[in-house]
Design an enzyme around this catalytic site. Structure first.
Site, PDB file in Angstrom:
ATOM      1  N   GLU A   1       0.699  -0.616   0.546  1.00 29.87           N
ATOM      2  CA  GLU A   1       0.300  -0.010  -0.232  1.00 29.87           C
ATOM      3  C   GLU A   1       0.830   1.438  -0.147  1.00 29.87           C
ATOM      4  O   GLU A   1       0.835   2.142   0.579  1.00 29.87           O
ATOM      5  CB  GLU A   1      -1.105   0.225   1.045  1.00 29.87           C
ATOM      6  CG  GLU A   1      -2.371  -0.870   1.093  1.00 29.87           C
ATOM      7  CD  GLU A   1      -2.953   0.104  -0.377  1.00 29.87           C
ATOM      8  OE1 GLU A   1      -3.000   1.381  -0.403  1.00 29.87           O
ATOM      9  OE2 GLU A   1      -4.210  -1.274  -0.235  1.00 29.87           O
TER      10      GLU A   1
HETATM   11  C1  LIG Z   1       3.405  -9.737   0.773  1.00 28.18           C
HETATM   12  C2  LIG Z   1       2.203  -8.919  -0.563  1.00 28.18           C
HETATM   13  C3  LIG Z   1       1.404  -8.780   0.069  1.00 28.18           C
HETATM   14  C4  LIG Z   1       0.754  -7.607  -1.633  1.00 28.18           C
HETATM   15  N1  LIG Z   1      -0.586  -7.775  -1.828  1.00 28.18           N
HETATM   16  C5  LIG Z   1      -0.968  -6.365  -2.394  1.00 28.18           C
HETATM   17  C6  LIG Z   1      -2.216  -6.384  -3.560  1.00 28.18           C
HETATM   18  O1  LIG Z   1      -2.383  -6.655  -3.289  1.00 28.18           O
HETATM   19  N2  LIG Z   1      -1.710  -5.823  -4.498  1.00 28.18           N
HETATM   20  C7  LIG Z   1      -0.876  -5.457  -4.980  1.00 28.18           C
HETATM   21  O2  LIG Z   1      -1.343  -4.562  -6.396  1.00 28.18           O
HETATM   22  N3  LIG Z   1       0.361  -5.255  -4.963  1.00 28.18           N
HETATM   23  C8  LIG Z   1      -0.195  -6.080  -3.519  1.00 28.18           C
HETATM   24  N4  LIG Z   1       2.223  -5.950  -3.263  1.00 28.18           N
HETATM   25  C9  LIG Z   1       2.650  -5.424  -3.844  1.00 28.18           C
HETATM   26  C10 LIG Z   1       3.301  -3.831  -2.980  1.00 28.18           C
HETATM   27  O3  LIG Z   1       2.471  -3.103  -2.927  1.00 28.18           O
HETATM   28  C11 LIG Z   1       4.552  -3.216  -3.453  1.00 28.18           C
HETATM   29  O4  LIG Z   1       5.778  -4.767  -3.243  1.00 28.18           O
HETATM   30  C12 LIG Z   1       4.660  -1.921  -2.976  1.00 28.18           C
HETATM   31  O5  LIG Z   1       3.488  -1.078  -3.305  1.00 28.18           O
HETATM   32  C13 LIG Z   1       6.311  -1.861  -3.919  1.00 28.18           C
HETATM   33  O6  LIG Z   1       6.590  -1.843  -4.813  1.00 28.18           O
HETATM   34  P1  LIG Z   1       7.995  -2.222  -5.374  1.00 28.18           P
HETATM   35  O7  LIG Z   1       8.496  -4.459  -4.918  1.00 28.18           O
HETATM   36  O8  LIG Z   1       7.878  -2.740  -7.068  1.00 28.18           O
HETATM   37  O9  LIG Z   1       9.354  -1.214  -4.765  1.00 28.18           O
HETATM   38  P2  LIG Z   1      10.219  -0.913  -6.159  1.00 28.18           P
HETATM   39  O10 LIG Z   1       8.590   0.124  -6.208  1.00 28.18           O
HETATM   40  O11 LIG Z   1      10.601  -1.218  -6.910  1.00 28.18           O
HETATM   41  O12 LIG Z   1      10.897   0.143  -4.455  1.00 28.18           O
HETATM   42  C14 LIG Z   1      12.248  -0.557  -3.752  1.00 28.18           C
HETATM   43  C15 LIG Z   1      12.566   0.811  -3.326  1.00 28.18           C
HETATM   44  O13 LIG Z   1      12.512   1.816  -3.617  1.00 28.18           O
HETATM   45  C16 LIG Z   1      12.222   2.883  -3.001  1.00 28.18           C
HETATM   46  N5  LIG Z   1      11.517   4.008  -3.946  1.00 28.18           N
HETATM   47  C17 LIG Z   1      10.733   3.393  -4.818  1.00 28.18           C
HETATM   48  N6  LIG Z   1      10.623   4.961  -6.852  1.00 28.18           N
HETATM   49  C18 LIG Z   1      10.692   5.954  -5.146  1.00 28.18           C
HETATM   50  C19 LIG Z   1      11.101   7.214  -5.950  1.00 28.18           C
HETATM   51  N7  LIG Z   1      10.008   7.690  -6.743  1.00 28.18           N
HETATM   52  N8  LIG Z   1      11.598   7.852  -4.777  1.00 28.18           N
HETATM   53  C20 LIG Z   1      11.650   7.623  -3.476  1.00 28.18           C
HETATM   54  N9  LIG Z   1      11.571   6.070  -2.757  1.00 28.18           N
HETATM   55  C21 LIG Z   1      11.456   5.283  -3.893  1.00 28.18           C
HETATM   56  C22 LIG Z   1      10.439   2.627  -2.567  1.00 28.18           C
HETATM   57  O14 LIG Z   1       9.941   3.322  -1.546  1.00 28.18           O
HETATM   58  C23 LIG Z   1      11.253   1.112  -2.074  1.00 28.18           C
HETATM   59  O15 LIG Z   1      11.780   1.209  -0.599  1.00 28.18           O
HETATM   60  C24 LIG Z   1       2.148  -6.620  -2.364  1.00 28.18           C
HETATM   61  C25 LIG Z   1       3.348  -7.020  -2.016  1.00 28.18           C
HETATM   62  C26 LIG Z   1       3.698  -8.123  -0.982  1.00 28.18           C
HETATM   63  C27 LIG Z   1       5.550  -8.292  -0.792  1.00 28.18           C
END
Ligand SMILES: Cc1cc2nc3c(=O)[nH]c(=O)nc-3n(C[C@H](O)[C@H](O)[C@H](O)COP(=O)(O)OP(=O)(O)OC[C@H]3O[C@@H](n4cnc5c(N)ncnc54)[C@H](O)[C@@H]3O)c2cc1C
Length: 606
Positions: A441
């Protein structure tokens, strides 16, 4: 074995005395049934369900986890039976609109239900929890026919829903979404692509799962402006809601995770799956944002739930575990040693957990009233006004409370010493389970950018000024000039709170000025700024709880110990947690250059 008793007394203190829910409900004829008797009965029944049905599945669910076999996901033993009881009890429909089979009770009451379920068993609570997101989307943006077709079954809980946003290449940056939606002549769409990390994406609790999917139409603009939203059921349904053939959406795998192991996190492959558009073309993200704040308050709650569960268990342990003697002399001379609760450092951990749990609960219950206002708004203007307030509070609640939830869970484990690290006690599970809350989220970093970048700087601090005014009005009303003894007792809180609010505004102004010259300051200050804001906001709620407790001390003689404990916990918060703002103020104002000056190639010499 984990223990949990729902803190109904504390919940009622907030509902009845601090935030005066019944007065607030009176404003809405739709909430006429939410009387003290009914609310009390619901809280008591929900507590029983959570303590007796969900808690016993918490550790066993973690141990067993979800099983995946050739596209079929089986939830841990007991999950389906508990889910059936939940549906039979009408719990899913509690705070959903009457026209689709809901009971029409206030969303704020739904939040209290969510809290108990989430504390007893967060993994289990995610299955019905995700459905709320899907239901809100259909309620807000669906056509009448779509509402008719999907909402009744989702509301009764015989179907569940999901939110399918994330793909392998993107979670935060949804502008990179690649899933395609190809229009068919009959008005449906063929959905093609892969979604990952989908909570409750596949399971054996219900006969159908309704996926809400972000995808791109042919020729859609690049980035976030070209994303649309689709309803894609796991099993196709005819116009009467009868189940038909399986849709072409399959579960490719479930994730092997650090925590919330009993919640299935699915990889979903959409292979020309039939879907229908919901909301306008290319406005998918905007549609999602309309209730994103509400979903994030739900995630903020996970921090409170983890903190409460860890606190209840570490408190029991600290009263029982014997180790050495109190520094001030033996407290239990008949025992071989004193229980660890006599040691100030253990007390500090317990008090920190208590202050986070109760302060966090207050923040969420205050916010839940705003959610009621949004849902009940009769004009677009009223809805927007409440939504702006919620939009400011949400990133703070989501990131601050989940970060503190992790701290509190970790402190709980620490109270257990080495035993906290051993599975049997359940404390390490709480640490593992809550860790995800700062990530999904929207990560803490993304919430912080949203707060400082969008909600503060872009609006010239409008919502902050409004919130500060509310706090300062409270401070003025309780000010020291008054002769009223309760008010004089409040001075220690009021001084610190008003000073912090004034600083909050000043630092914000200074950051805004610096951001004009150096945009990196926004990114370098944002997380510290958010945590700083969180401590002040929680201070406001602790001051309110102390004020109410002083008043109740004089009138409710039966529960005086409860109110005394509230005031003492408020004192702890103001003495030992609120001062964290000082260090955060220093780091958030620091020059971004110390973060950015080291060349990328010099970050490691391996
Ligand atoms: C157990 C679990 C349940 C989940 N459930 C759902 C679900 O039901 N539906 C769904 O759609 N998704 C779901 N997710 C996905 C989750 O919402 C994402 O993993 C999360 O939003 C982060 O995205 P990412 O993993 O791609 O990280 P990334 O976007 O790759 O981020 C990696 C790091 O970089 C930082 N970062 C990225 N962009 C920036 C920026 N512009 N400025 C500063 N820092 C930045 C982030 O804060 C983070 O620390 C789930 C994930 C897990 C692990």
């Amino acid at each position: 074995m984990l223990q949990y008793k729902a803190p109904v007394m504390d919940m009622k203190f907030l509902i009845e005395d601090v935030f005066k829910y019944y007065k607030h409900y009176e404003k809405y004829p739709e909430f006429a049934e939410a009387t003290p008797d009914l609310v009390d009965a619901i809280l008591q029944e929900c507590a029983k369900f959570c303590e007796n049905e969900l808690l016993p599945l918490n550790q066993s669910g973690d141990k067993e986890g979800c099983k995946f076999d050739n596209g079929v996901v089986t939830t841990p033993t007991g999950f389906k039976a508990a889910y059936n009881k939940y549906v039979e009890g009408g719990w899913q429909s509690l705070s959903h609109p009457v026209e689709h089979g809901g009971q029409g009770l206030p969303p704020s009451l739904g939040m209290a239900k969510q809290e108990m379920m989430g504390t007893a068993n967060w993994s289990w609570a995610m299955y019905p929890g995700l459905s709320h997101g899907a239901m809100n989307t259909i309620q807000s943006h669906g056509t009448e026919a779509q509402k008719e077709l999907y909402l009744t079954r989702l509301t009764e809980g015989t179907w569940t829903g999901t939110m399918c946003l994330t793909e392998p290449q993107c979670g935060t940056d949804l502008g990179q979404v690649k899933t395609k939606a190809i229009p068919n002549a009959d008005g449906t769409y063929d959905i093609m692509g892969t979604k990952i990390f989908i909570s409750a994406g596949e399971h054996d609790l219900t006969e159908n799962i309704i996926h809400i999917v972000l995808a791109r139409l042919p020729g859609a603009p690049e980035g976030t402006r070209g994303i649309s939203l689709f309803i894609v059921p796991k099993v196709q349904v005819d116009q009467q809601g009868n189940l038909g053939e399986s849709n072409k959406v399959t579960c490719g795998a479930i994730e092997d995770k650090m925590g919330i192991k009993a919640s299935s996190t699915a990889v979903l492959n959409f292979d020309n799956a039939k879907g229908v558009l919901i909301g306008p073309e290319n406005k998918g993200l905007e549609c999602m944002f309309t209730f994103m704040n509400t979903a994030r308050v739900g995630t903020a709650l996970q921090g409170v739930c983890a903190s409460e569960l860890a606190y209840q268990n570490s408190l029991l342990y600290a009263k029982d575990r014997l180790s050495m003697r109190a520094l001030t002399g033996k407290k239990f001379p008949d025992k071989v040693a004193d229980p660890i609760i006599v040691h100030p450092d253990v007390r500090k951990m317990l008090m920190t957990q208590k202050a986070i749990s109760e302060g966090g609960r207050a923040m969420v219950y205050y916010t839940a009233k705003i959610v009621d206002e949004i849902e009940m708004a009769k004009t677009e203007e009223a809805r927007k006004e409440a939504d702006d307030r919620l939009g400011f509070i949400t990133p703070i609640l989501k990131a601050f409370l989940t970060e503190l939830g992790c701290e509190s869970a970790s402190q709980g484990m620490q109270v257990f010493g080495g035993h906290g690290y051993i599975k049997e006690w359940g404390m390490e599970q709480i640490v593992r389970d809550v860790r995800i809350a700062t990530l999904y989220e929207g990560t803490t970093g993304i919430q912080a950018l949203d707060l400082l970048g969008r909600k503060i700087l872009l609006t010239r601090g409008k919502a902050l000024n409004k919130f500060s005014k509310e706090v300062l009005l409270f401070c003025k009303d309780k000010s020291m000039i008054s002769k009223n003894p309760h008010k004089r007792q409040m001075n220690k809180f009021i001084w610190a709170l008003s000073k912090n609010v004034a600083n909050w505004q000043q630092y914000t102004m200074r950051l805004a000025l610096r951001a004009k010259k150096d945009r990196d300051i926004v990114g370098s200050a944002s997380v510290d700024y958010l945590m700083y804001s969180g401590y002040i906001m929680m201070g406001y709620f602790w001051a309110q709880m102390a004020q109410t407790a002083y008043e109740k001390l004089a009138t409710d003689l039966e529960n005086r110990d409860f109110y005394r404990a509230k005031i003492k916990t408020a004192e702890f918060y103001f003495e030992r947690l609120l001062p964290r703002t000082k260090s955060l103020a220093k780091t958030m104002m620091a020059d971004p250059k110390t973060l950015m000056q080291l060349d990328e190639d010099l970050l490691s010499f391996l």
